[in-house]
Design an enzyme around this catalytic site. Structure first.
Site, short mmCIF file in Angstrom:
data_model
loop_
_atom_site.label_atom_id
_atom_site.label_comp_id
_atom_site.label_asym_id
_atom_site.label_seq_id
_atom_site.Cartn_x
_atom_site.Cartn_y
_atom_site.Cartn_z
N ARG A 54 6.65 9.29 3.54
CA ARG A 54 7.24 8.73 2.32
C ARG A 54 6.28 9.00 1.17
O ARG A 54 5.15 9.46 1.38
CB ARG A 54 7.64 7.25 2.44
CG ARG A 54 6.94 6.39 3.42
CD ARG A 54 5.51 6.06 3.07
NE ARG A 54 5.42 5.65 1.69
CZ ARG A 54 4.45 5.89 0.89
NH1 ARG A 54 3.40 6.57 1.30
NH2 ARG A 54 4.45 5.49 -0.35
N ASP A 244 8.31 8.18 -8.86
CA ASP A 244 9.26 8.95 -8.04
C ASP A 244 10.12 9.86 -8.90
O ASP A 244 10.65 10.85 -8.42
CB ASP A 244 10.13 8.00 -7.22
CG ASP A 244 9.28 7.40 -6.11
OD1 ASP A 244 8.56 6.41 -6.38
OD2 ASP A 244 9.28 7.95 -5.00
N LYS A 255 8.30 2.45 -7.19
CA LYS A 255 8.59 1.40 -6.22
C LYS A 255 8.97 0.08 -6.89
O LYS A 255 8.34 -0.31 -7.88
CB LYS A 255 7.37 1.21 -5.33
CG LYS A 255 7.49 0.19 -4.22
CD LYS A 255 8.69 0.43 -3.34
CE LYS A 255 8.78 1.83 -2.77
NZ LYS A 255 10.07 2.13 -2.14
O1 MRU Z 1 9.79 4.38 -0.84
P1 MRU Z 1 8.50 5.15 -0.89
O2 MRU Z 1 7.43 4.56 -0.04
O3 MRU Z 1 8.74 6.62 -0.61
O4 MRU Z 1 8.05 5.01 -2.39
C1 MRU Z 1 6.84 5.57 -2.80
C2 MRU Z 1 6.51 5.22 -4.19
O5 MRU Z 1 7.24 4.59 -4.90
C3 MRU Z 1 5.26 5.79 -4.71
O6 MRU Z 1 4.63 4.90 -5.57
C4 MRU Z 1 5.66 7.08 -5.45
O7 MRU Z 1 6.36 7.94 -4.59
C5 MRU Z 1 4.53 7.78 -5.99
S1 MRU Z 1 3.77 8.66 -4.70
C6 MRU Z 1 2.56 9.58 -5.07
#
Ligand code: MRU
Length: 356
Positions: A54, A244, A255
């Protein structure tokens, strides 16, 4: 690609070899460090959907390697059939998670790289080369972001706060926001870190805390709801988060809980920095309103560690991300530089090289 002066992750997150793709299974952390073989397209989709891997850049790179693997599988077919099979695989991978734009960006780049392949063996070679290039570029981008972001912290060692997980586990390199923090600690600019636990999937408590331990960075895990109240007593001097998807106007999906942290930082006059590679910027999305937010299973909110906590019959809503308006973001650190408001022209220039 590595830089001896920057700390590198002491563990491998995404591994590619002659045998194919394997991933550090993040659902097993912090209890055990196990790599799983990702042998086919179905297991790659499963690994992304269930969050064995992830983080926006990491899922993009995983999808690219999964396509390379698929292209190898298709290499006994005619080039047209192989290209069609690869396009279908790309669609399946892109549909696994909707919010992180890196996923779509990565599969589009593999397809573009293979567009003019003369035969299916060449197609497999080009797909593999594109995936490896993306991985190498991410490692280099992480190194650049760490080098550019750490000096944002001035005047000695400070306390910073972060949300979710943005370290090596999330990129396959040094990480985005956590890369800045790790580098900042190495340079003596970060004393310690407040780590939001990041409900409901606990990326902060389970992953960021583990990663900071691996890098020897002092930290405390806090409940997400404690962040606003701890900024003053703990003397928090900056927040660093990942992204993201960054819309053309600078609105940033990250997140769930990031928006609340940004509001708290604005109230307290604490700078709020987003750290993300250019592959996370989506100029085709004009503002945060157009970003599709992933809704995950309500059980992630109603339960913890496999134990149901909510009252029988209770329901939950579970958006995996939220959007922080650009006006709450002090700067966006990319590998191309530290961008300041107004973000629309700054992002356009960082991505296209043109300011107008
Ligand atoms: O749901 P996830 O764990 O994939 O979400 C990850 C995040 O929100 C991170 O903060 C984001 O991808 C930045 S990663 C370098």
């Amino acid at each position: 690609m590595s830089n001896a002066r920057s700390p590198q992750a002491p563990y491998e997150v995404i591994r590619w070899s002659e045998e194919g793709l394997s991933l550090l299974d993040q659902t097993r952390l912090p209890w055990s460090v196990e790599h799983i073989a990702v042998r086919d397209l179905a297991s790659a989709c499963e690994a992304i959907t269930t969050m064995r891997v992830r983080g926006a850049p990491a899922i993009g790179i995983t999808a690219a390697y999964a396509l390379a693997q698929e292209a190898r599988r298709l290499s006994s077919q005619s080039v047209d059939d192989a290209r069609q099979g690869l396009a279908q695989a790309a669609e399946r991978l892109a549909a696994t998670r909707p919010t992180a734009v890196n996923l779509r960006w990565a599969v589009a780049r593999v397809l573009a790289a293979t567009e003019h392949a003369s035969d299916s063996a060449v197609l497999a070679h080009l797909a593999t080369e594109a995936a490896q290039e993306m991985h190498a570029e991410q490692i280099e981008a992480d190194r650049r972001m760490a080098a550019l972001g750490a000096p944002l912290l001035e005047d000695g060692a400070q306390t910073v706060i972060t949300h979710c997980n943005t370290g090596p586990l999330a990129t396959g390199g040094l990480g985005t926001a956590l890369g800045v923090i790790i580098e900042g600690h190495r340079q003596g600019r970060v004393r310690d870190v407040l780590v939001d636990e990041t409900r409901p999937r606990w990326q902060g408590a389970r992953l960021t805390s583990w990663e900071l331990q691996q890098h020897g960075v002092p930290h405390d895990v806090i409940a997400d709801g404690a962040a606003a109240g701890l900024i003053t007593p703990r003397g928090v001097r900056a927040a660093f988060v990942g992204a993201d998807r960054i819309a053309a106007n600078g609105d940033t999906a990250n997140k769930v809980g990031t928006f609340g942290l940004a509001l708290a930082c604005r109230y307290h006059g604490v700078p709020f920095y987003v750290v993300a590679p250019r592959s996370t910027v989506d100029l085709a999305t004009p503002s945060g309103r157009a970003i599709v937010i992933e809704e995950r299973d309500e059980d992630e909110v109603l339960s913890a560690g496999g134990t149901r906590l909510a009252a029988p019959g209770a329901h939950a809503v579970n958006p995996a991300f939220d959007v922080t308006p650009a006006e709450l973001i002090t700067a966006i650190v990319t590998e191309a530089g530290v961008l300041r408001p107004p973000y629309a022209p700054a992002l356009r220039e960082a991505i296209t090289g043109r300011s107008g």
